[in-house]
Design a protein around this motif. Structure first.
Motif, PDB file in Angstrom:
ATOM      1  N   ARG A 167      -1.626  13.492   3.535  1.00 22.74           N
ATOM      2  CA  ARG A 167      -1.629  12.932   4.603  1.00 22.74           C
ATOM      3  C   ARG A 167      -0.024  11.491   4.576  1.00 22.74           C
ATOM      4  O   ARG A 167      -0.467  10.998   3.853  1.00 22.74           O
ATOM      5  CB  ARG A 167      -3.235  12.032   4.865  1.00 22.74           C
ATOM      6  CG  ARG A 167      -4.379  12.933   4.490  1.00 22.74           C
ATOM      7  CD  ARG A 167      -4.978  13.438   5.679  1.00 22.74           C
ATOM      8  NE  ARG A 167      -4.458  13.046   6.622  1.00 22.74           N
ATOM      9  CZ  ARG A 167      -5.668  12.951   7.835  1.00 22.74           C
ATOM     10  NH1 ARG A 167      -5.840  15.038   8.153  1.00 22.74           N
ATOM     11  NH2 ARG A 167      -6.466  12.241   8.683  1.00 22.74           N
ATOM     12  N   TYR A 187      -0.813  11.563  -0.207  1.00 25.80           N
ATOM     13  CA  TYR A 187       0.388  12.516  -0.139  1.00 25.80           C
ATOM     14  C   TYR A 187      -0.055  13.805  -0.349  1.00 25.80           C
ATOM     15  O   TYR A 187       0.627  14.825   0.466  1.00 25.80           O
ATOM     16  CB  TYR A 187       0.645  11.505  -1.314  1.00 25.80           C
ATOM     17  CG  TYR A 187       2.456  11.693  -0.781  1.00 25.80           C
ATOM     18  CD1 TYR A 187       3.591  12.005  -0.051  1.00 25.80           C
ATOM     19  CD2 TYR A 187       3.206  13.065  -1.904  1.00 25.80           C
ATOM     20  CE1 TYR A 187       4.929  12.035  -0.021  1.00 25.80           C
ATOM     21  CE2 TYR A 187       4.295  13.597  -1.763  1.00 25.80           C
ATOM     22  CZ  TYR A 187       5.326  13.007  -0.877  1.00 25.80           C
ATOM     23  OH  TYR A 187       6.765  13.771  -0.789  1.00 25.80           O
ATOM     24  N   GLY A 189       1.933   6.793   3.127  1.00 26.80           N
ATOM     25  CA  GLY A 189       2.763   5.703   3.524  1.00 26.80           C
ATOM     26  C   GLY A 189       2.819   3.926   3.293  1.00 26.80           C
ATOM     27  O   GLY A 189       3.741   3.756   3.248  1.00 26.80           O
ATOM     28  N   GLU A 190       1.619   3.893   4.262  1.00 26.28           N
ATOM     29  CA  GLU A 190       1.057   2.198   4.757  1.00 26.28           C
ATOM     30  C   GLU A 190       1.060   2.612   3.498  1.00 26.28           C
ATOM     31  O   GLU A 190       1.159   0.698   3.117  1.00 26.28           O
ATOM     32  CB  GLU A 190       0.238   2.797   5.443  1.00 26.28           C
ATOM     33  CG  GLU A 190       0.537   2.896   6.831  1.00 26.28           C
ATOM     34  CD  GLU A 190      -0.168   3.487   8.110  1.00 26.28           C
ATOM     35  OE1 GLU A 190      -2.147   2.596   7.241  1.00 26.28           O
ATOM     36  OE2 GLU A 190      -0.580   2.891   8.926  1.00 26.28           O
ATOM     37  N   LYS A 243       1.086  10.036   6.653  1.00 23.83           N
ATOM     38  CA  LYS A 243       1.687   8.057   7.406  1.00 23.83           C
ATOM     39  C   LYS A 243       0.591   7.399   6.972  1.00 23.83           C
ATOM     40  O   LYS A 243       0.519   6.138   6.235  1.00 23.83           O
ATOM     41  CB  LYS A 243       0.379   8.909   8.556  1.00 23.83           C
ATOM     42  CG  LYS A 243       0.862   7.637   9.629  1.00 23.83           C
ATOM     43  CD  LYS A 243      -0.197   7.466  11.475  1.00 23.83           C
ATOM     44  CE  LYS A 243      -0.265   6.401  12.412  1.00 23.83           C
ATOM     45  NZ  LYS A 243      -0.542   5.481  11.762  1.00 23.83           N
ATOM     46  N   GLU A 244      -0.700   7.984   6.243  1.00 24.95           N
ATOM     47  CA  GLU A 244      -1.754   7.135   5.440  1.00 24.95           C
ATOM     48  C   GLU A 244      -1.103   6.886   4.287  1.00 24.95           C
ATOM     49  O   GLU A 244      -0.737   5.992   3.164  1.00 24.95           O
ATOM     50  CB  GLU A 244      -2.853   7.270   5.576  1.00 24.95           C
ATOM     51  CG  GLU A 244      -3.493   7.939   6.859  1.00 24.95           C
ATOM     52  CD  GLU A 244      -3.360  10.035   7.109  1.00 24.95           C
ATOM     53  OE1 GLU A 244      -2.943  10.452   7.348  1.00 24.95           O
ATOM     54  OE2 GLU A 244      -4.590   9.959   8.318  1.00 24.95           O
TER      55      GLU A 244
END
Length: 675
Positions: free
Chosen positions: A554, A550, A559-560, A556-557
């Protein structure tokens, strides 16, 4: 005309480390008189080596008493007063020429106080330090002693003239302050003096300064408020009191007090750039960029004014590189990137190594789609890399904007691997895919860092970089016995599955934090697979990986992983904040508030979470009012509802001026590096 004689006078106590440098700058003086107040080191012997007349006096908590003891032993026509933690910049022969032609009784000299190693960490003020040797000219005051009152009482204020003589004072450097325990000593003497003279404005002012140095801003504010209200307008230190009080208000977030004070005082001191600059800072923090820009503009306009350089206590660059940089920042925030670049360039013309302006111009051109290699060429042009400080400035700036390929492409002849750039350059090489070259250089430089005075922190950084290179190339680390290296070896064994599980190691002091550091470093170096492998060593490190991703943009990664952590109820600490921040940015204010609230229950003092929570509630209030306005078709611009919405927007603008939100570089926002 006879050549006047010049003597230099100092008070010393345990100044063996600094005294030689001071006395060397005074070579050629007709007389050196040193009053020693109880040294237990070699100060007396050193002074005598330089030909000084040494007087031994018992310290009586009174600087004037010690000064006057030296003056009584003077045998020259003129006296120059110095401190052991100072050096004289002006050649003595030039001073003699000044004295040969003057009818003045005394001169002020410019004192350049160093608070750090960089030019912007300096403060200039003037003091009477050079005066004729007359019996009636004696110092007064227990501390921050002065001779000017005695001279003025006998000869009048015009007997004192300003000079171009320069003195550099190193006593405010943090290491000097700590070693000599100056803050405690000064506070003790000032409180003694105020006990005897409770209405003395000068002592009150200096005690406020000492309280600031001690971090006691509340008492400093109270002292300055009292002193400013009663001190005569004509006292020379009054403008400095206004400046210091404003800086305290700024630190305490009391912007309305700054505005009220400067509305009055700028009418008196309109040629004081420091005050205009502080006013600009106040306007900025209140979300008023146009007013801030005007204040910075007024500060910069004073660069060419006829105000005498010694009229005010002044920080370096307050009418040059500092306001021009802020004007660039404000232009950049308004999307005026070319205009911003021009202001940054003007700032750098005054001080080419000013890091904020270098970063500003590089970031502005990056947003203007200028290739990173061209930005690097521009920086080299602005800051020619002949000196180590210039090379460090270029590398640091390029690294900050994520121009790693540009760093990797720089000539090693112009930018050799040096102590201050070593980690940044090798990191850029790794990011750019030059892993083997980085590993070879690391071996060479690690071998050169040996001996008793080795920088252990730098060596550890190099060890971590080398380990990441090894792991990226499928190599293993060798077994070593030194504790830090042993931990690295244990992690290597875990990664190679030679140990089944790290449970027997996680209890060791420093083991888990080391894995966290390696995860963060791997993400910064864009070795995401390695970072994931390190995180798999223990479930607790999933949060470290998510946070590191974060922070590097990054989203998206990250967030997962946040979803997994939230589902498993394993989110805590800064992960709670980052989840709240992501939801806030997506407009899910009610959900975001829940995460900020959860963090505040865990850490009530987390100011960023408090601001985030406040903004969530303000956004919800704004949305609620806008729904009402829409439902009743309100179109009167002066209606209470619309005024409330405007007030909420203004409050949000002010809160968003505080550094509560994670900041990403332009390159991080774009999703990574480009050639």
């Amino acid at each position: 005309m006879n050549t006047p004689t010049l003597g230099v006078h100092l008070i010393v106590k345990n100044e063996a480390e600094l005294l030689p440098r001071c006395l060397e700058s005074l070579a050629g003086a007709d007389e050196i008189v040193v009053v020693d107040t109880g040294s237990t080191d070699d100060s007396v012997a050193i002074a005598r080596t330089y030909g000084a007349k040494v007087l031994l006096r018992e310290w009586a908590d009174d600087f004037s008493e010690a000064r006057n003891a030296g003056l009584s032993a003077a045998g020259t026509d003129w006296l120059l007063v110095m401190d052991a933690d100072e050096i004289l910049k002006t050649p003595l022969q030039k001073i003699i020429e000044l004295l040969r032609e003057t009818k003045a009784e005394a001169f002020t000299v410019d004192i350049e106080n160093w608070f750090g190693s960089r030019p912007e960490e300096r403060l200039n003020h003037r003091l009477v330090r050079l005066f004729r040797n007359r019996q009636e000219y004696r110092y007064s005051g227990k501390i921050h002693e002065g001779v000017d009152a005695a001279i003025i009482s006998k000869q009048g204020v015009y007997a004192i003239q300003d000079s171009d003589i320069g003195v550099v004072h190193f006593g405010y450097l943090p290491e000097m302050m700590a070693r000599k325990n100056k803050i405690s000593r000064n506070e003790h003497l000032l409180r003694l003096a105020l006990a005897q003279q409770p209405e003395d404005d000068f002592y009150s002012y200096n005690l406020a300064v000492t309280c600031c140095q001690n971090g006691n801003l509340e008492e400093a504010e109270q002292l300055l408020r009292q002193t400013v209200s009663r001190a005569p307008l004509k006292v020379s230190y009054r403008p400095a009191m206004i400046r210091d009080l404003c800086k305290i208000y700024l630190a305490l977030g009391k912007m309305s007090e700054i505005d009220a004070l400067l509305a009055r005082e700028l009418q008196r001191y309109g040629d004081y750039p420091d005050l205009h600059f502080i006013q600009g800072q106040s306007w900025e923090s209140q979300g008023l960029p146009e007013r801030a820009f005007q204040s910075y503009q007024q500060a910069a306009a004073l660069c060419d004014s006829s105000t005498p350089s010694g009229k005010y206590v002044r920080e370096q660059g307050m009418c040059t590189f500092r306001p021009l940089h802020r004007m660039g920042v404000l232009s950049q925030e308004l999307g005026q990137l070319e205009e911003a670049a021009r202001y940054f360039h003007r700032s750098l013309q005054h001080y080419s190594l000013y890091a904020p302006a270098l970063l500003g111009i590089a970031a502005a051109f990056q947003r203007l789609a200028v290739p990173d290699n061209d930005i690097a060429a521009l920086l080299v042009q602005l800051v020619p890399p002949e000196q180590a400080a210039a090379r460090t400035a270029v590398i640091t700036t390029l690294f900050a904007i994520g121009a790693y390929e540009a760093i990797a492409g720089l000539s090693q002849e112009s930018f050799p691997l040096e102590r201050d750039t070593l980690v940044s350059i090798l990191s850029a090489w790794i990011i750019a895919g030059k892993v083997q070259e980085a590993e070879n250089a690391l071996k060479e430089h690690k071998a050169s860092l040996s001996g008793e005075n080795v920088d252990q922190e730098l060596l550890k950084q190099l060890w971590k970089l080398e380990a990441i290179c090894h792991w990226e190339m499928g190599k293993r680390l060798l077994d070593v016995s030194e504790p830090f290296h042993k931990k690295m070896y244990d992690i290597d064994q875990l990664l190679s599955h030679k140990r089944a599980h790290p449970s027997e190691l996680t209890a060791e002091p420093g083991f888990a934090p080391l894995i966290t550091t390696l995860i963060e470093l791997s993400v910064k170096l864009q070795r995401y697979g390695l970072a994931a492998s390190l995180a798999e060593l223990s479930p607790a490190h999933t949060a470290d990986l998510a946070a590191a991703l974060y922070e590097e943009g990054r989203l998206k990664e990250a967030g997962e992983l946040f979803i997994d952590l939230a589902r498993d109820k394993r989110a805590e600490g800064k992960v709670l904040f980052y989840i709240g921040e992501m939801l806030f940015d997506k407009g899910h204010y009610s959900e975001a508030a829940g995460w900020f609230q959860q963090l505040l229950e865990e850490a009530p003092g987390n100011e960023a979470a408090r601001i985030g929570l406040s903004l969530c509630y303000l956004q919800l209030a704004r949305l609620g009012l806008e729904e009402v306005v829409e439902s009743i078709k309100e179109d009167d611009p002066h209606s209470p509802l619309l005024e409330d919405i405007a007030a909420i927007r203004n409050s949000m603008a002010i809160l968003n001026r505080t550094p509560w939100h994670t900041q990403w570089s332009y390159r991080q926002r774009q999703g990574g590096t480009t050639p």
